[in-house]
Write an enzyme that holds these catalytic residues in place. Structure first.
Site, PDB file in Angstrom:
ATOM      1  N   LYS A  58     -44.704  46.339  23.129  1.00  0.00           N
ATOM      2  CA  LYS A  58     -43.843  46.450  24.363  1.00  0.00           C
ATOM      3  C   LYS A  58     -44.253  47.789  25.046  1.00  0.00           C
ATOM      4  CE  LYS A  58     -39.598  48.103  24.232  1.00  0.00           C
ATOM      5  NZ  LYS A  58     -38.191  48.064  24.009  1.00  0.00           N
ATOM      6  N   SER A 116     -27.603  58.548  26.796  1.00  0.00           N
ATOM      7  CA  SER A 116     -28.692  59.156  27.272  1.00  0.00           C
ATOM      8  C   SER A 116     -28.473  60.255  27.454  1.00  0.00           C
ATOM      9  CB  SER A 116     -29.439  58.750  28.845  1.00  0.00           C
ATOM     10  OG  SER A 116     -29.262  56.885  27.974  1.00  0.00           O
ATOM     11  N   MET A 158     -27.960  56.191  18.250  1.00  0.00           N
ATOM     12  CA  MET A 158     -29.341  55.351  18.554  1.00  0.00           C
ATOM     13  C   MET A 158     -29.484  55.834  19.999  1.00  0.00           C
ATOM     14  SD  MET A 158     -28.342  53.118  16.541  1.00  0.00           S
ATOM     15  CE  MET A 158     -29.581  51.553  16.587  1.00  0.00           C
TER      16      MET A 158
END
Length: 321
Positions: free
Chosen positions: A67, A199, A219
Site C-alpha cells: 500500500k 492523531s 488505533m
C-alpha cells in the site's frame, strides 16, 4: 491487470468481510505464514505530507503487494480525504502486477476491523458501554465495527472539540444506541471497551481514568512520537498488538518501553489468541490493550477480497499492462 476504482469499493466490501480478512491475517502472522516488510514512512517536505509504503506477503492467501500513500493535512480544503492511498497486488507465482485497488475506504475498513477483532477476542462478554476517544473520519467506522462485537447498550464519547461528535451521535442513533458526550474522567469510569482513534502526539487518556476489566483498542498511534494513552497505563495492562516490531518502534508501546513501564517480552500478538496459542484475557478484572499499529498485510487482504468481488460482480476494469 485489474483496476478496482475507489468509487466502487463501498458496494463491494462490508465490515463483516473486512473483519474476516483481518482476523485471518492476524492468525497467519502469529503462525509465521505471513510477514510484513519494513515500513517506510517519511515527511516529504511538501504540503506537510507524510508518505510511505507498507508491504508484505501472506503465504496462506498468496497475497503479495504494497500500500502506497499517506496523510495530506490540506486535502480537506480541496474537498479530498486527508488520507490517500492505493494498494498494488502482485501475482505470487510470477511477480506480475495483478491489480491496483483504491485504498482510502479500505484503509478505514481494515483499521476498524482490527479494533473489532481485538474486541471480539479480548473484551469481557458482558461489556455494555462503549467509549470512543476521537471524532475524526475514522471514528464512525470504528463505532460501527466495534459495536457489532458485543451487546452494547450505550455509547459515550470525548473529543477536544465536542461539537464534532455530532457525526458519531448520528451513527449511534442508526445503531439504536443512546449516545452521550462526556469528560475523559466519566468516559473511563463508565466504559467497558474504549477505542482511541486520534492523531495525538501527547497522551490523552490517563492511567487513573481506566477502570479494571476494561478493554482498550488504541488505533491512532502509527508513527514515532504519536501517543494516545499514558505510558503508565500499559504497565498494568495485558498488551496485545498486530505486530510486535511495529508496536515497540512506532506504536503505543514505544513510550512505555522507553519509560521502562513495559518490556518487549510482555507484548503478545493478537493472532496468537485467535489461534489458541495464547489464553488472552486472564480474568474479568484484567485490563487488556490492543496496540493497533496497522500492518500492510491487512491492506492486502481486504484489497484482494475487493478484487475477487469486483470480478464476480462485473465492476472490475481490466487493462493490458
Amino acid at each position: 491487470m485489474i483496476i478496482v476504482p475507489e468509487a466502487v469499493i463501498a458496494d463491494l466490501i462490508t465490515p463483516e468481510a473486512s473483519f474476516d480478512a483481518v482476523e485471518q491475517v492476524f492468525a497467519s502472522m502469529a503462525a509465521k505464514s505471513a510477514y510484513n516488510f519494513p515500513v517506510i514512512r517519511e515527511a516529504i517536505g511538501h504540503a506537510d505530507a507524510l508518505y510511505g509504503f507498507k508491504s508484505g506477503f501472506d503465504r496462506a492467501g498468496l497475497n503479495l503487494g504494497l500500500k502506497s500513500g499517506g496523510y495530506w493535512p490540506g486535502n480537506a480544503e480541496r474537498g479530498l480525504t486527508n488520507h490517500q492511498s492505493t494498494v498494488f497486488l502482485f501475482d505470487a507465482d510470477t511477480g506480475k502486477c495483478r491489480a491496483v485497488v483504491g485504498g482510502n475506504l479500505l484503509t478505514a475498513l481494515r483499521t476498524a476491523a482490527a479494533a473489532a477483532v481485538s474486541v471480539a477476542h479480548l473484551a469481557r462478554k458482558d461489556a455494555k458501554v462503549l467509549g470512543i476517544v476521537g471524532a475524526g473520519h475514522q471514528a464512525a467506522f470504528q463505532l460501527r465495527a466495534v459495536a457489532a462485537q458485543r451487546g452494547f447498550e450505550r455509547v459515550v464519547a470525548w473529543n477536544r472539540s465536542p461539537e464534532k461528535l455530532d457525526r458519531l451521535a448520528k451513527v449511534a442513533a442508526e445503531l439504536g444506541l443512546p449516545f452521550e458526550s462526556v469528560s475523559l474522567d466519566d468516559l473511563g469510569a463508565q466504559s467497558d471497551v474504549i477505542v482511541t482513534i486520534t492523531s495525538s502526539f501527547d497522551a490523552i487518556l490517563r492511567d487513573a481514568q481506566v477502570r479494571p476489566g476494561t478493554h482498550l483498542a488504541c488505533m491512532g498511534t502509527d508513527t514515532k512520537g504519536k501517543q494516545e494513552v499514558e505510558a503508565a497505563l500499559l504497565a498494568r495492562t495485558r498488551v496485545f498488538t498486530d505486530e510486535i516490531a511495529q508496536s515497540v518502534s512506532l506504536g503505543e508501546a514505544q513510550h512505555a518501553i522507553a519509560d521502562g513501564h513495559l518490556r518487549e517480552a510482555d507484548i503478545a500478538e493478537l493472532g496468537a489468541v485467535i489461534n489458541g496459542t495464547h489464553p488472552g484475557r486472564a480474568s474479568a478484572d484484567e485490563i487488556t490493550l490492543f496496540d493497533g499499529t496497522g500492518v500492510g498485510l491487512q491492506d492486502l487482504a481486504v484489497a484482494s477480497a475487493a478484487v475477487d468481488l469486483a470480478v464476480e460482480k462485473g465492476v472490475a476494469v481490466e487493462v493490458e499492462f
